[in-house]
Scaffold this motif. Structure first.
Motif, short mmCIF file in Angstrom:
data_model
loop_
_atom_site.label_atom_id
_atom_site.label_comp_id
_atom_site.label_asym_id
_atom_site.label_seq_id
_atom_site.Cartn_x
_atom_site.Cartn_y
_atom_site.Cartn_z
N ASP A 1 27.53 35.96 41.65
CA ASP A 1 28.02 37.05 42.50
C ASP A 1 28.10 36.59 43.95
O ASP A 1 29.10 36.83 44.63
N ARG B 1 34.29 41.63 37.26
CA ARG B 1 34.07 42.71 36.30
C ARG B 1 34.02 42.25 34.85
O ARG B 1 33.07 42.56 34.13
N ILE C 1 28.65 46.68 49.47
CA ILE C 1 28.70 46.16 48.11
C ILE C 1 27.28 45.74 47.71
O ILE C 1 26.50 45.32 48.56
N GLU D 1 37.33 44.47 47.04
CA GLU D 1 38.14 44.82 45.86
C GLU D 1 38.41 43.57 45.02
O GLU D 1 38.34 43.60 43.79
N GLU E 1 35.38 42.50 43.03
CA GLU E 1 35.20 43.30 41.81
C GLU E 1 36.18 42.88 40.72
O GLU E 1 35.82 42.77 39.55
#
Length: 129
Positions: free
Chosen positions: A30, A56, A7, A49, A52
Motif C-alpha cells: 500500500d 482494490r 486515506i 482515486e 484505490e
C-alpha cells in the motif's frame, strides 16, 4: 485549511486474517503504490482515486483468501484428530510436483519505475469463491 480527502492504508483499511500471513506485506505494498500515485498524479484527490483503482482487486483477493484460510481453525476433539491425520496428506497432494496454489500472493511485484498513469497491469488473481 482542512484536507480535501484522507486515506488509510494497511490493516486500518483492510485487516487481513492472521492466518493469511499478509498483513505487513499488504501495508508495505500500500505504501509503495500510494507513493507512486503521489509521485505521478498531480492532484492529491486524483492520486488517492488512482491508488484505490490499483489496489482494490489485489486487496480484496488477499482478504478473501485469508478469510477462507481462517474458517474452521478452531476444531473440536474429533476435528483435531481428523485434521492431524489428513492435513499432511492434503498438503503433500496440494504441493505435489512443485505446484504452489498460493504463489500469486507471494510473487506479487510492484515496479517502482512504472508510472501509475499507465493502465493498471493485469494481475493473476485466484478465482473468487
Amino acid at each position: 485549511m482542512a484536507p480535501e480527502r484522507m486515506i488509510i492504508i494497511g490493516d486500518a483499511a483492510h485487516a487481513v486474517s492472521p492466518s493469511a500471513g499478509q498483513g505487513a506485506s499488504m501495508a508495505i505494498e500500500d505504501a509503495v503504490v500510494l507513493a507512486q500515485c503521489l509521485r505521478d498524479v498531480p492532484a492529491i484527490p486524483r492520486a488517492f482515486e488512482r491508488y484505490e483503482q490499483l489496489r482494490r482487486d489485489r486487496v480484496e483477493s488477499v482478504v478473501a483468501q485469508g478469510r477462507r484460510n481462517g474458517q474452521g481453525k478452531t476444531a473440536g476433539a474429533f476435528g483435531r484428530v481428523t485434521r492431524d491425520l489428513f492435513m499432511p496428506l492434503a498438503m503433500r497432494a496440494m504441493f505435489r510436483g512443485g505446484r504452489d496454489p498460493f504463489r500469486w500472493q507471494w510473487d506479487h511485484h510492484i515496479d517502482w519505475d512504472a508510472p501509475v498513469t499507465s493502465p493498471a497491469p493485469s494481475v493473476a488473481l485466484p478465482p473468487r469463491q
